[in-house]
Design an enzyme around this catalytic site. Structure first.
Site, PDB file in Angstrom:
ATOM      1  N   HIS A 126       0.865  -1.187   0.000  1.00 46.74           N
ATOM      2  CA  HIS A 126       0.000   0.000   0.000  1.00 46.74           C
ATOM      3  C   HIS A 126       0.901   1.237   0.000  1.00 46.74           C
ATOM      4  CE1 HIS A 126      -2.907   2.932   1.638  1.00 46.74           C
ATOM      5  NE2 HIS A 126      -3.860   2.080   1.320  1.00 46.74           N
TER       6      HIS A 126
ATOM      7  N   ASP B  51       2.390  -4.659   8.096  1.00 45.31           N
ATOM      8  CA  ASP B  51       1.136  -3.931   7.879  1.00 45.31           C
ATOM      9  C   ASP B  51       0.011  -4.968   7.935  1.00 45.31           C
ATOM     10  OD1 ASP B  51      -1.126  -2.739   6.873  1.00 45.31           O
ATOM     11  OD2 ASP B  51      -0.204  -2.031   5.013  1.00 45.31           O
TER      12      ASP B  51
ATOM     13  N   GLN C  85      -5.229  -5.653   6.639  1.00 42.81           N
ATOM     14  CA  GLN C  85      -6.153  -6.579   5.988  1.00 42.81           C
ATOM     15  C   GLN C  85      -6.160  -7.958   6.642  1.00 42.81           C
ATOM     16  OE1 GLN C  85      -8.252  -5.622   3.742  1.00 42.81           O
ATOM     17  NE2 GLN C  85      -7.381  -3.646   3.178  1.00 42.81           N
TER      18      GLN C  85
ATOM     19  N   LYS D 139     -11.152  -0.581   9.593  1.00 42.88           N
ATOM     20  CA  LYS D 139     -11.282  -1.816   8.823  1.00 42.88           C
ATOM     21  C   LYS D 139     -11.705  -2.995   9.699  1.00 42.88           C
ATOM     22  CE  LYS D 139      -7.726  -0.454   5.468  1.00 42.88           C
ATOM     23  NZ  LYS D 139      -8.585  -0.096   4.323  1.00 42.88           N
TER      24      LYS D 139
ATOM     25  N   CYS E 249      -4.739   2.165  -3.926  1.00 43.64           N
ATOM     26  CA  CYS E 249      -3.521   2.651  -3.258  1.00 43.64           C
ATOM     27  C   CYS E 249      -2.353   1.684  -3.441  1.00 43.64           C
ATOM     28  CB  CYS E 249      -3.772   2.910  -1.773  1.00 43.64           C
ATOM     29  SG  CYS E 249      -4.921   4.247  -1.447  1.00 43.64           S
TER      30      CYS E 249
END
Length: 420
Positions: A128, A205, A208, A231, A374
């Site tokens: 991202h 990261d 997700q 999220k 992104c």
């Protein structure tokens, strides 16, 4: 919350999400843009409203009852986050506005203090923008060099190439746990182990992954991990950074101001202990409290149960999409049970532009994402101007996938008539 085995998970939770019970353009809303942001259950909405209606006050600074109640609720969420990702200590959890701010905190606090000319930072082409741009800025200022892991033929993280990039010059590896475009689940535990052999630090990261599967920072053995509340059924404006205690302790503050200090003099200041050293100014108090409610909600369902149900949806989504000849899905295929990738599909559809596809699907009440998500470098790597993306959550149903597939086929048939 009580769950009935004969009903699907979505059947049991749909009533908790009032936003899903509406029409868009005269059609029932089918929300398939969960990788961009999740919807919020009533428990979260009510907890946020309760704060502003019943005990709105600043935290840490007041001796009165409302401030004490707000502080207790605010700090209770920190304990919940620590437990949720299995941090060794609540002091390892730092509140941020979002994952982007958390990555910038690491980049400027640790990166600017530790990177030297010629040091190497390894990222991947699937990152991202939030996990690329801060490192570009830091590299420009420190003389560090960026290197990128590419993709395998299955469009996953190329672990073998990654091994060839590692060296004594490697100081940092920063990678996504689950790609928001490819849907691949990266082998983060192995990535950490390999990087640590060279003394490099690792940032994950987890935007997700944390909302969709169990995540254990001690098992992964990452040095830092970041995630965004919005999220994972929480409001916008709140996220968190996990960092190993000794590493966070060694890092200088990123922002200066109230709350992050111990004492302030005219010529110098001393800093608060972890985690408050990194939390300057009045924080997003209500949002943090609501993040705690979101964690309560997800935990009451069980992350294993959420992951298993979303895997079932993934298998069904791919089964249906693969029956449409024009569709090309990016990233690895799931197995027969829907395992092996995230519950999302980024795809192209012949000559139809993703934005046109998304616009016409919206007329049928179906919300999907279109564009580069992104991840412009990834799309350039794949030679694509953009993709359409349908992304699922545990409140979605097979019936919604059916509506999406029918609308998608009708749309492609419409464009086929134009191009034909």
């Amino acid at each position: 919350m009580t769950f009935t085995p004969t009903k699907t998970l979505a059947d049991q939770v749909r009533a908790d999400f009032p936003i899903l019970n509406q029409e868009v353009n005269g059609k029932p809303l089918i929300y398939l843009d969960n990788a961009a942001t999740s919807q919020k259950p009533l428990l979260v909405l009510n907890r946020l409203r309760d704060y502003y209606e019943q005990y709105n006050a600043n935290v840490h600074r007041g001796a009165h009852t409302l401030s004490a109640k707000a502080t207790d609720a605010y700090e209770a969420t920190r304990d919940k986050v620590a437990k949720f990702v299995n941090a060794a200590s609540r002091q390892e959890i730092v509140y941020t506005r979002n994952a982007s701010e958390a990555i910038n905190l690491i980049a400027y606090s640790w990166g600017m203090s530790n990177l030297q000319p010629g040091d190497e930072i390894i990222l991947s082409v699937m990152e991202h923008h939030s996990n690329i741009v801060p490192w570009q800025l830091v590299a420009q200022k420190t003389g560090a060099v960026l290197k990128f892991v590419e993709l395998t033929s299955e469009e996953t993280f190329d672990l073998e190439q990654f091994k060839t990039l590692l060296s004594e010059k490697t100081k940092l590896v920063s990678t996504v746990h689950v790609s928001n475009t490819l849907g691949c689940i990266n082998p983060v535990q192995e990535i950490c182990a390999l990087a640590h052999e060279y003394g490099a630090k690792v940032l994950i990261d987890a935007c997700q992954s944390v909302p969709h599967m169990p995540v254990d920072v001690q098992q992964i053995d990452c040095d830092w991990l970041v995630a965004s509340g919005h999220k994972m059924c929480a409001p916008t404006g709140i996220g968190f950074l996990y960092g190993k205690f000794k590493l966070l302790e060694s890092m200088p503050p990123f922002f200066g101001g109230g709350e992050m200090i111990a004492e302030v003099f005219l010529d110098h200041s001393t800093y608060a202990e972890l985690p408050h050293k990194f939390e300057a100014g009045t924080p997003a108090i209500g949002e943090a409290i609501a993040l705690g409610a979101a964690i309560d909600y997800l935990s009451s369902i069980g992350m294993d149960k959420i992951h298993a149900y979303e895997a079932e949806l993934t298998a069904y989504l791919f089964e249906q999409l693969q029956q449409i000849p024009e569709i090309r899905i990016y990233g690895p295929k799931p197995d027969a049970n829907g395992e092996g990738r995230a519950a999302l599909a980024a795809f192209t559809s012949g000559e139809v532009h993703a934005n046109d596809l998304s616009t016409l699907l919206d007329q049928e009440g179906v919300a999907i994402r279109s564009g580069h998500h992104c991840t412009q470098p990834l799309h350039r790597f794949l030679g694509l101007p953009g993709t359409a993306r349908a992304s699922l959550s545990f409140y979605n149903t097979r019936e919604e996938i059916d509506v999406f597939i029918k609308a998608l086929k009708d749309t492609l048939e419409f464009f086929g008539g134009l191009f034909g």
